[in-house]
Motif scaffolding. Structure first.
Motif, PDB file in Angstrom:
ATOM      1  N   SER A 145      41.033 -33.994  22.318  1.00  0.00           N
ATOM      2  CA  SER A 145      39.580 -34.031  22.148  1.00  0.00           C
ATOM      3  C   SER A 145      39.078 -32.868  21.296  1.00  0.00           C
ATOM      4  N   LYS A 146      39.960 -31.905  21.019  1.00  0.00           N
ATOM      5  CA  LYS A 146      39.598 -30.750  20.208  1.00  0.00           C
ATOM      6  C   LYS A 146      40.640 -30.546  19.108  1.00  0.00           C
ATOM      7  N   PRO A 147      40.696 -31.470  18.153  1.00  0.00           N
ATOM      8  CA  PRO A 147      41.725 -31.381  17.105  1.00  0.00           C
ATOM      9  C   PRO A 147      41.497 -30.194  16.188  1.00  0.00           C
ATOM     10  N   TYR A 148      42.590 -29.668  15.663  1.00  0.00           N
ATOM     11  CA  TYR A 148      42.482 -28.641  14.637  1.00  0.00           C
ATOM     12  C   TYR A 148      42.023 -29.302  13.340  1.00  0.00           C
ATOM     13  N   ARG A 149      41.330 -28.533  12.523  1.00  0.00           N
ATOM     14  CA  ARG A 149      40.756 -29.068  11.295  1.00  0.00           C
ATOM     15  C   ARG A 149      41.070 -28.154  10.112  1.00  0.00           C
ATOM     16  N   ILE A 150      41.073 -28.761   8.927  1.00  0.00           N
ATOM     17  CA  ILE A 150      41.322 -28.029   7.699  1.00  0.00           C
ATOM     18  C   ILE A 150      40.444 -28.613   6.607  1.00  0.00           C
ATOM     19  N   GLY A 151      39.938 -27.756   5.730  1.00  0.00           N
ATOM     20  CA  GLY A 151      39.138 -28.284   4.635  1.00  0.00           C
ATOM     21  C   GLY A 151      38.345 -27.211   3.924  1.00  0.00           C
ATOM     22  N   LEU A 152      37.680 -27.646   2.863  1.00  0.00           N
ATOM     23  CA  LEU A 152      36.815 -26.782   2.073  1.00  0.00           C
ATOM     24  C   LEU A 152      35.368 -27.106   2.460  1.00  0.00           C
ATOM     25  N   ASN A 153      34.829 -26.323   3.370  1.00  0.00           N
ATOM     26  CA  ASN A 153      33.500 -26.607   3.914  1.00  0.00           C
ATOM     27  C   ASN A 153      32.402 -25.768   3.261  1.00  0.00           C
ATOM     28  N   GLU A 154      32.646 -25.310   2.042  1.00  0.00           N
ATOM     29  CA  GLU A 154      31.715 -24.396   1.381  1.00  0.00           C
ATOM     30  C   GLU A 154      30.305 -24.965   1.257  1.00  0.00           C
ATOM     31  N   THR A 155      30.172 -26.246   0.919  1.00  0.00           N
ATOM     32  CA  THR A 155      28.820 -26.785   0.721  1.00  0.00           C
ATOM     33  C   THR A 155      27.994 -26.721   2.006  1.00  0.00           C
ATOM     34  N   GLN A 156      28.656 -26.722   3.148  1.00  0.00           N
ATOM     35  CA  GLN A 156      27.922 -26.647   4.407  1.00  0.00           C
ATOM     36  C   GLN A 156      27.264 -25.285   4.612  1.00  0.00           C
ATOM     37  N   VAL A 157      27.761 -24.277   3.915  1.00  0.00           N
ATOM     38  CA  VAL A 157      27.160 -22.939   4.045  1.00  0.00           C
ATOM     39  C   VAL A 157      26.538 -22.481   2.728  1.00  0.00           C
ATOM     40  N   GLY A 158      26.242 -23.444   1.859  1.00  0.00           N
ATOM     41  CA  GLY A 158      25.483 -23.123   0.665  1.00  0.00           C
ATOM     42  C   GLY A 158      26.247 -22.585  -0.513  1.00  0.00           C
ATOM     43  N   LEU A 159      27.567 -22.785  -0.553  1.00  0.00           N
ATOM     44  CA  LEU A 159      28.380 -22.276  -1.655  1.00  0.00           C
ATOM     45  C   LEU A 159      28.923 -23.418  -2.507  1.00  0.00           C
ATOM     46  N   VAL A 160      28.973 -23.193  -3.815  1.00  0.00           N
ATOM     47  CA  VAL A 160      29.560 -24.155  -4.739  1.00  0.00           C
ATOM     48  C   VAL A 160      31.059 -23.872  -4.855  1.00  0.00           C
ATOM     49  N   VAL A 161      31.860 -24.909  -4.736  1.00  0.00           N
ATOM     50  CA  VAL A 161      33.312 -24.749  -4.857  1.00  0.00           C
ATOM     51  C   VAL A 161      33.676 -24.574  -6.331  1.00  0.00           C
ATOM     52  N   PRO A 162      34.382 -23.504  -6.693  1.00  0.00           N
ATOM     53  CA  PRO A 162      34.794 -23.322  -8.089  1.00  0.00           C
ATOM     54  C   PRO A 162      35.664 -24.477  -8.585  1.00  0.00           C
TER      55      PRO A 162
END
Length: 257
Positions: free
Chosen positions: A128-145
């Motif tokens: 019920s609490k899986p580990y996660r991986i990813g580029l979540n930059e847009t969620q905190v207002g950052l543009v991914v280079p």
């Protein structure tokens, strides 16, 4: 005192991120990682395992630290340069590197993993609490280079990378394996040992031929992290945007609860 622990056996060196509680990537940790990697290679390492904590491999850049720098542009540039230099060092390693991902790997943690040759990730003991991986930059207002987007495209494909990165999606471990973001899932206690096993199999090959072929195959990883594909000055300019700052402060407030 280094924030990277070093364990060596049978030609394979494990570099373990050791900045409790979540291996947030501040300049010292990034520089220590780069120096530890260089030392391992100079010492004759044939393969590298990059590991972190259980439950959290690395939580990415140390946002509270970066926010504490305020408008000190030189210090911000130095902090981000330390991170991208560590990522490039992994990409340029002349020997194979396996990421042993014992837990969550958001943002910068995911970037470090994408710079490695192979990714072994833990499956959570609690479904019920899986580990996660990813580029979540847009969620905190950052543009991914551009270069970081290319690293994601390389492993999951162009369209899927677009969907993941635009949404800032944190992918559950099982799905991450299905789409190729990670290569294997194992129990958490087996992550580092499985990484070593994969390296051991690779090291049975004729080393000169393997390394030359690997260098050809991974040239695009190194290219992605070149300055023109990161555009650090533009990235730091965007960091100071009021909307970005508001999102980052909201993130820190949530983490503090």
């Amino acid at each position: 005192m280094s924030l990277v622990e070093i364990h060596s056996a049978d030609g394979i060196v494990e570099l373990k991120l050791a900045r409790a509680p979540v291996n947030a990537l501040n300049p010292q940790l990034c520089n220590d990682l780069r120096h530890a990697l260089a030392g391992a290679i100079e010492g004759g390492a044939q393969g590298i395992v990059l590991s972190g904590g259980t439950k959290v491999f690395s939580a990415g850049l140390d946002v509270p630290y970066l926010l504490s720098l305020g408008n000190d542009r030189a210090a911000l540039m130095q902090a981000w340069e330390a991170f991208f230099s560590a990522a490039l060092a992994l990409a340029e390693s002349p020997v194979p590197v396996v990421a042993a991902i014992g837990g969550h790997a958001p943002a910068g943690g995911c970037v470090l993993a994408l710079c490695c040759d192979y990714r072994v990730m833990a499956r959570s003991e609690d479904p019920s609490k899986p580990y996660r991986i990813g580029l979540n930059e847009t969620q905190v207002g950052l543009v991914v280079p551009v270069g970081i987007l290319r690293l994601m495209q390389r492993v999951v494909g162009v369209y899927r990378a677009e969907r993941l990165v635009v949404a800032g999606d944190m992918v559950e471990a099982e799905r991450a394996e299905r789409i190729g973001l990670v290569d294997e899932l194992v129990d958490v206690e087996d992550v580092a040992s499985r990484a070593r096993e994969w390296l051991t199999q690779l090291l049975r090959l004729p080393q000169s031929v393997m390394r030359q072929t690997r260098a050809i195959a991974r040239a695009d990883v190194i290219a992605a992290l070149q300055p023109e594909n990161i555009q650090l000055t533009r990235f730091v300019d965007a960091w100071g945007d009021p909307a970005t700052q508001a999102a980052l402060h909201a993130l820190v407030a949530r983490l503090g609860k």
